[in-house]
Design a protein around this motif. Structure first.
Motif, PDB file in Angstrom:
ATOM      1  N   TYR A  93      -2.403  -3.238  -1.858  1.00  0.00           N
ATOM      2  CA  TYR A  93      -2.269  -2.196  -2.868  1.00  0.00           C
ATOM      3  C   TYR A  93      -0.819  -2.198  -3.346  1.00  0.00           C
ATOM      4  CZ  TYR A  93      -6.814  -0.686  -1.323  1.00  0.00           C
ATOM      5  OH  TYR A  93      -8.144  -0.646  -1.026  1.00  0.00           O
ATOM      6  N   ASN A 101       0.151   0.231   3.451  1.00  0.00           N
ATOM      7  CA  ASN A 101      -0.849  -0.821   3.342  1.00  0.00           C
ATOM      8  C   ASN A 101      -1.409  -1.162   4.716  1.00  0.00           C
ATOM      9  OD1 ASN A 101      -1.659  -2.303   0.806  1.00  0.00           O
ATOM     10  ND2 ASN A 101       0.538  -2.103   0.427  1.00  0.00           N
TER      11      ASN A 101
ATOM     12  N   LYS B  10      -4.990   7.690   1.054  1.00  0.00           N
ATOM     13  CA  LYS B  10      -4.513   6.458   0.424  1.00  0.00           C
ATOM     14  C   LYS B  10      -4.651   6.562  -1.089  1.00  0.00           C
ATOM     15  CE  LYS B  10      -6.707   3.432  -1.343  1.00  0.00           C
ATOM     16  NZ  LYS B  10      -7.803   2.632  -1.768  1.00  0.00           N
ATOM     17  N   GLU B  11      -5.767   7.110  -1.506  1.00  0.00           N
ATOM     18  CA  GLU B  11      -6.039   7.209  -2.942  1.00  0.00           C
ATOM     19  C   GLU B  11      -5.023   8.126  -3.622  1.00  0.00           C
ATOM     20  OE1 GLU B  11      -7.925   5.302  -5.466  1.00  0.00           O
ATOM     21  OE2 GLU B  11      -8.892   5.251  -3.509  1.00  0.00           O
ATOM     22  N   GLN B  14      -1.658   6.408  -3.915  1.00  0.00           N
ATOM     23  CA  GLN B  14      -1.649   5.473  -5.033  1.00  0.00           C
ATOM     24  C   GLN B  14      -1.528   6.216  -6.350  1.00  0.00           C
ATOM     25  OE1 GLN B  14      -5.299   3.166  -4.120  1.00  0.00           O
ATOM     26  NE2 GLN B  14      -4.132   1.548  -5.099  1.00  0.00           N
ATOM     27  N   ARG B 196     -10.198  -0.689 -10.270  1.00  0.00           N
ATOM     28  CA  ARG B 196      -8.927  -1.327  -9.926  1.00  0.00           C
ATOM     29  C   ARG B 196      -9.045  -2.073  -8.602  1.00  0.00           C
ATOM     30  NH1 ARG B 196      -4.446   2.924  -9.992  1.00  0.00           N
ATOM     31  NH2 ARG B 196      -5.702   3.563  -8.229  1.00  0.00           N
ATOM     32  N   GLU B 197      -9.822  -1.527  -7.685  1.00  0.00           N
ATOM     33  CA  GLU B 197      -9.980  -2.221  -6.405  1.00  0.00           C
ATOM     34  C   GLU B 197     -10.728  -3.530  -6.593  1.00  0.00           C
ATOM     35  OE1 GLU B 197      -9.986  -0.784  -2.834  1.00  0.00           O
ATOM     36  OE2 GLU B 197      -9.463   1.290  -3.225  1.00  0.00           O
ATOM     37  N   GLN B 200      -8.036  -5.928  -8.386  1.00  0.00           N
ATOM     38  CA  GLN B 200      -6.950  -6.395  -7.533  1.00  0.00           C
ATOM     39  C   GLN B 200      -7.466  -7.127  -6.305  1.00  0.00           C
ATOM     40  OE1 GLN B 200      -4.693  -2.880  -6.772  1.00  0.00           O
ATOM     41  NE2 GLN B 200      -3.600  -2.978  -8.718  1.00  0.00           N
ATOM     42  N   THR B 202      -8.765  -5.859  -3.762  1.00  0.00           N
ATOM     43  CA  THR B 202      -8.645  -5.114  -2.511  1.00  0.00           C
ATOM     44  C   THR B 202     -10.008  -4.673  -1.994  1.00  0.00           C
ATOM     45  OG1 THR B 202      -8.144  -3.229  -3.901  1.00  0.00           O
ATOM     46  CG2 THR B 202      -6.308  -4.263  -2.808  1.00  0.00           C
TER      47      THR B 202
END
Lengths: 691, 369
Positions: A93, A101, B10-11, B14, B196-197, B200, B202
């Motif tokens: 990320y 991360n 986490k979200e 970000q 986006r995940e 990217q 992820t």
């Protein structure tokens, strides 16, 4: 040998007749392999060979169409918590810090918070990222991202590590450190499966599987693969190299009807055309290859010839007879042989040979040329103290480059070293912040159309329109470059044939695999026959055979007088260049021909075989500078400045630690060794000056 | 549950770092609020009206004065002799032509004809002008005592506007804007976060762990629900200051409805994100679907009863429709649960369906073939 390295023979991964089908495309056509616990297993192949698909199935993120996959004795999906998976794009990320991360990865794999703390500190310390804990992942260099991705994968303490091309585009120093880490991780009992397009990296695996077009072509240790090839490689350096190649090709029985070209008369047909004249028959090389295996002619030892920037690689069935034959042929023609060296075949030789035996070598066709090229030798492009700054970031700091017509100049460096910025400034796409550029005799206003019409540019991101068909793209570029209408058809046909796309020209460009797209893209950039050609990472993701053909094409253009500036991050490819420069962080750190650069390396590379490779490596890394020691599969490579003196010391250290040494021998430097040596020595002197 | 929270954390981390999404979450909604809040005016005002008075008597001038006394019309001079030319050139929306014998006929108690030409291009406004001219004429007759007392109607309705006695339009429009903003932006953010995940790469890491689709999506749901609540706080605060909105009566229906509505919006975004392949698709999907439905099929501007039959069924599954019922009640009507009890239930039902569908799409947590 394998048993010595791997005392356990427990199977960690077993794959049987694995198939995967996407719609009508069969990505995997039934592959079988097994990986032992603690082994580093390399999956080597070009883009589109099926590597990523294999990894995704092993990681349990994709379902197989057919076949059996057992990971740690169970289905991949049930083994997921014991897997670490590093993807090509690293899956980080960018807007989270290093530690966040890692915390997220740990959370995904149910690592308790208490264990996470110790584990994270330990891992970050080991890869040297400890100081940067709070830096955002998006602000890290390629090498640091790669290390972070590895830490994220290792944070849960997995039993198996899956690495899908983790080193693409990362600088050689970081790549080497990364592989040293992998060796250490494997020594702790973690099974590693790694994919890489860098064949030199593959040599660092215990066992290698060559995968091509959804099938595994060969599996074995590097030595086994080499032995199976049954050929020796001879490096030949001769003057003039062109003529040596022609002579050797003829003696091999290549269909070369015409006499040697003089080289001076402009009215004559360019040598390249003559040399490759016979290649219109697509099997020039493959049938001979098979013939050699049967050894029909006892005096005939030469099997294959490959031209590099300043040397020929001649594959021979027998080293002695081959050397004799080469000496005889060259003496006969009065060509000066400056150096002849026997060596083991490279993994690329193995790969290329295998694919050729399968008749996968694409046909080579000549380019229909209508304009005589520039006379080789004149200066095509020159820069003096070229600089570029973006804000307070110095992307390029004082670069001096001279490229002559007919020369292939390689600009090497990791992602972010400044290669692309240099090319963009030379093409007139980006104004320099300082310094001078002379391009095709012009020094100012390089963006004029007269100057532009003399240069060709192929960028790393394909300059093709995805939503047009191949033919429409080529027609568009014919129009852009002003190729006369009557010639358009012929040129387009040539591009289609070279790319093996005849009859497919109605396909949408977006639907082609990366390698093919790049070939079409190259065709589009040379259709107007530019005098100066800029190729920005033209071969990334292209398979070895296609890459070889690609270089042949580039050489042909060079011989006709085109000046070629090419960037690449494959160091092994730089051997194809006449002159090259290494860039690090916007600076050129070394410049010269491949042989000059290698010869300029002080010291000697020593290959050391020991039963306890990892222990030996750990010990020697403490005694010597860490970069001087690296593990290649079951061997160690050591860079020693004075081998006579240092080798004795090394052996004594190992003896004191009771590590048995089976053998040592000097081996030649690769360009990568040279590069790493240059960078590390520069850093050491800088550090010495600093305090 | 712990993993859901760590997902959400986490979200949010970000989200905090990404300036673009921050702008998308707070700046754009305010812009939408201002544009819609000030630009949308359904009431007809300042209509250009031209007059041709051929009589030019005391009575005719009084009549003209009356017309302009309403503030609804602004005087526009006539162009040339032809009474229609002001209409043709678009200078006036209506023209009133007073005949030469206007005063004389009225004094003789004879009916007199006043010709009125109205630009019918804008159907709604034409009707408004027509009614307004009629009403003013009636008022003129009465105030000038030209109508006898006994002629008045025996029934006199005593009209009082309930809930919005000042007929302030903002009270009607702004609660509707809440419905649009709090649907479109939370869903867009959630869709972007999910896609986006994918972009990217992820998502592969998530696939490679044993996290379930429900846990993964709940984490995002939770994070963007919180972001949505933040947006709601900002937007509603600004709106109360700028447009003079006040909460009326019991605030609990609004609070409960808001949380459920935002959750449904985020779930819708996750559904779009699960389907879309890239951010462009995610943004377009949520923006077009959100704006179209929340603007046109929700009763925000156009009366739900006016939507023709098959489309009117569709409006039943538009959550904005129910949420606007809640906000209008909270800020205008103030009747509390009695009037809106069904709305949160309906939104919850629809939102639950969105979330369920999103988890179904991702249930295998694997790449699709």
């Amino acid at each position: 040998m394998t048993a010595a390295v791997l005392p356990q023979t427990e199977i960690a991964i077993a794959v049987q007749s694995l198939r995967k089908r996407y719609g009508s495309v069969e990505a995997l056509k039934g592959i079988d392999f097994a990986v032992q616990t603690g082994e580093i297993f390399g999956l080597i192949g070009p883009d589109g060979a099926g590597k990523t698909t294999t990894f995704q199935i092993l990681a349990g993120v994709m379902q197989a169409t057919a076949g059996e996959v057992s990971v740690l004795g169970t289905e991949p999906r049930h083994a997921r918590l014991n897997l670490g998976y590093v993807t090509q794009k690293f899956s980080l990320y960018p807007d989270l810090s290093i530690l966040k991360n890692m915390r997220y990865s740990a959370g995904l794999r149910r690592v308790p918070e208490a264990r996470f703390e110790t584990r994270a500190s330990e891992l970050l310390g080991r890869v040297g990222l400890d100081r940067f804990r709070d830096r955002l992942a998006g602000q890290l260099s390629g090498g640091m991202k790669q290390k972070l991705a590895l830490c994220c994968a290792l944070v849960s303490g997995p039993k198996i590590l899956l690495l899908d091309e983790p080193t693409t585009g990362v600088d050689p120093v970081s790549r080497r450190e990364f592989w040293d880490l992998l060796a250490a991780v494997a020594a702790e009992g973690v099974t590693v499966v790694a994919a890489t397009p860098y064949l030199d990296e593959a040599e660092r695996c215990h066992r290698i599987a060559l995968i091509y077009a959804g099938e595994i072509q060969q599996i074995g240790t590097l030595q086994e693969l080499r032995n199976r090839l049954g050929l020796r490689r001879i490096e030949v350096r001769a003057e003039p190299l062109d003529q040596a190649e022609v002579a050797l090709n003829q003696s091999r029985g290549g269909p070369l009807p015409s006499p040697l070209p003089g080289g001076e008369g402009t009215g004559k047909i360019p040598p390249a055309l003559l040399k490759k004249g016979g290649s219109a028959d697509s099997g020039t090389e493959s049938p001979l290859f098979k013939g050699a295996a049967t050894a029909g002619d006892p005096t005939q030892a030469i099997v294959d010839i490959q031209t590099f920037g300043d040397r020929l690689d001649v594959m021979v069935s027998d080293a002695e007879r081959g050397s004799e034959q080469i000496r005889a042929v060259l003496a006969d023609r009065g060509i000066h042989l400056s150096d002849l060296r026997q060596d083991e075949p490279t993994l690329e030789n193995v790969f290329v040979n295998r694919l050729r035996q399968q008749g996968l070598d694409p046909a080579y066709l000549d380019f229909p040329a209508y304009r005589s090229g520039k006379e080789p030798g004149g200066i095509a492009l020159e820069t003096r103290q070229l600089q570029k700054t973006f804000g307070d970031f110095h992307a390029v700091r004082g670069v001096d480059i001279t490229v002559h017509y007919g020369e292939i100049y390689g600009l090497l460096g990791a992602n972010g070293a400044g290669k692309t910025t240099v090319i963009k400034m030379l093409c007139g796409l980006l104004p320099p912040s300082g310094g001078e550029v002379e391009l095709a005799g012009e020094t100012s206003r390089l963006d004029r159309s007269e100057v532009r019409s003399r240069i060709g540019y192929m960028s790393q991101k394909f300059t093709l329109y995805d939503d047009l068909t191949i033919r429409q793209n080529l027609e568009f570029y014919c129009g852009v470059y002003g190729v006369p209408q009557p010639l358009q058809r012929e040129k387009i046909d040539w591009v289609l044939e070279t790319c093996g796309l005849v009859g497919q020209d109605h396909l949408l460009t977006g639907s082609l695999p990366g390698g093919w797209k790049q070939r079409v893209s190259f065709g589009a950039s040379v259709m107007h026959e530019p005098d100066i050609l800029f190729l920005d990472e033209p071969t990334s993701g292209v398979d070895p055979l296609a890459r070889r053909q690609f270089w042949r094409l580039i050489r042909d253009f060079a011989r006709r007088g085109t000046a070629i500036l090419v960037t690449t991050h494959y160091l092994e490819e730089a051997e194809n260049c006449n002159t090259m420069a290494f860039m690090v962080a916007g600076d050129i750190v070394a410049q010269g021909s491949p042989s000059q650069i290698k010869a300029g390396q002080p010291g000697q590379l020593i290959e050391l075989v020991s039963a306890q490779t990892q222990a030996a490596s750990n010990l020697l890394k403490q005694r010597l500078a860490s970069w001087r020691v690296s593990i290649f599969g079951d061997r160690l490579h050591l860079v020693l400045d004075d081998p006579d003196r240092d080798l004795a010391a090394v052996q004594q250290w190992l003896q004191e630690a009771q590590i048995a040494v089976q053998s040592t021998r000097p081996i030649p430097f690769s360009l990568e060794d040279a590069f790493i040596g240059i960078v590390q020595r520069a850093e050491t002197t800088q550090r010495a000056k600093a305090p | 549950m712990k993993r859901v929270f760590s997902q959400a954390l986490k979200e949010l981390n970000q989200f905090r770092r990404d300036r673009l999404t921050m702008a998308l979450a707070f700046v754009l909604p305010l812009a939408v609020l201002l544009i819609y809040g000030y630009a949308i005016r359904l009431e007809a005002k300042n209509i250009p009206l031209s007059i041709q008075d051929f009589d030019d008597s005391f009575l005719s001038r009084t009549y003209v004065e009356r017309l302009f006394a309403t503030n609804q019309f602004v005087f526009t001079p006539t162009v040339g002799r032809d009474p229609t030319s002001a209409l043709d050139q678009g200078i006036a929306k209506a023209t009133v032509i007073i005949p030469p014998d206007f005063e004389r006929q009225i004094k003789l108690h004879q009916p007199v004809t006043v010709q009125t030409l109205i630009d019918g291009t804008d159907v709604n406004n034409a009707r408004v002008i027509q009614n307004s001219l009629r009403a003013t004429t009636q008022f003129f007759l009465r105030s000038s005592n030209l109508v006898p007392e006994q002629a008045r109607s025996p029934i006199r309705p005593q009209v009082r506007l309930w809930f919005n006695p000042g007929r302030r339009e903002a009270l009607y429009i702004v609660p509707g804007i809440f419905g649009v903003i709090l649907w479109v932006f939370p869903s867009m953010l959630a869709a972007i976060a999910l896609v986006r995940e994918k972009e990217q790469g992820t998502l592969v890491q998530v696939y490679a762990s044993d996290l379930s689709a429900v846990e993964w999506l709940l984490g995002k749901e939770l994070a963007y629900l919180l972001v949505g609540l933040g947006e709601a706080l900002v937007v509603m605060t600004v709106a109360t200051v700028l447009f003079g909105l006040r909460l009326r009566g019991d605030p609990t229906p609004l609070l409960v409805g808001l949380v459920i509505y935002l959750a449904a919006a985020v779930a819708f975004g996750l559904l779009v994100g699960a389907r879309a392949g890239n951010q462009t698709g995610a943004v377009q999907g949520t923006a077009i679907a959100g704006f179209l439905t929340a603007l046109l099929l929700s009763g925000f501007i156009y009366r739900l009863e006016n939507i023709p039959f098959p489309l009117s069924l569709l409006s039943n599954v538009i959550p904005a429709r129910y949420f606007i019922v809640i906000t209008r009640d909270a800020f205008v009507r103030g009747t509390g649960w009695v009037g809106v009890w069904y709305a949160p239930l309906a939104i919850a039902l629809i939102g639950g369906f969105f979330f369920r569908t999103a988890t179904r799409i991702l249930h295998r947590m694997q790449f699709a073939d």
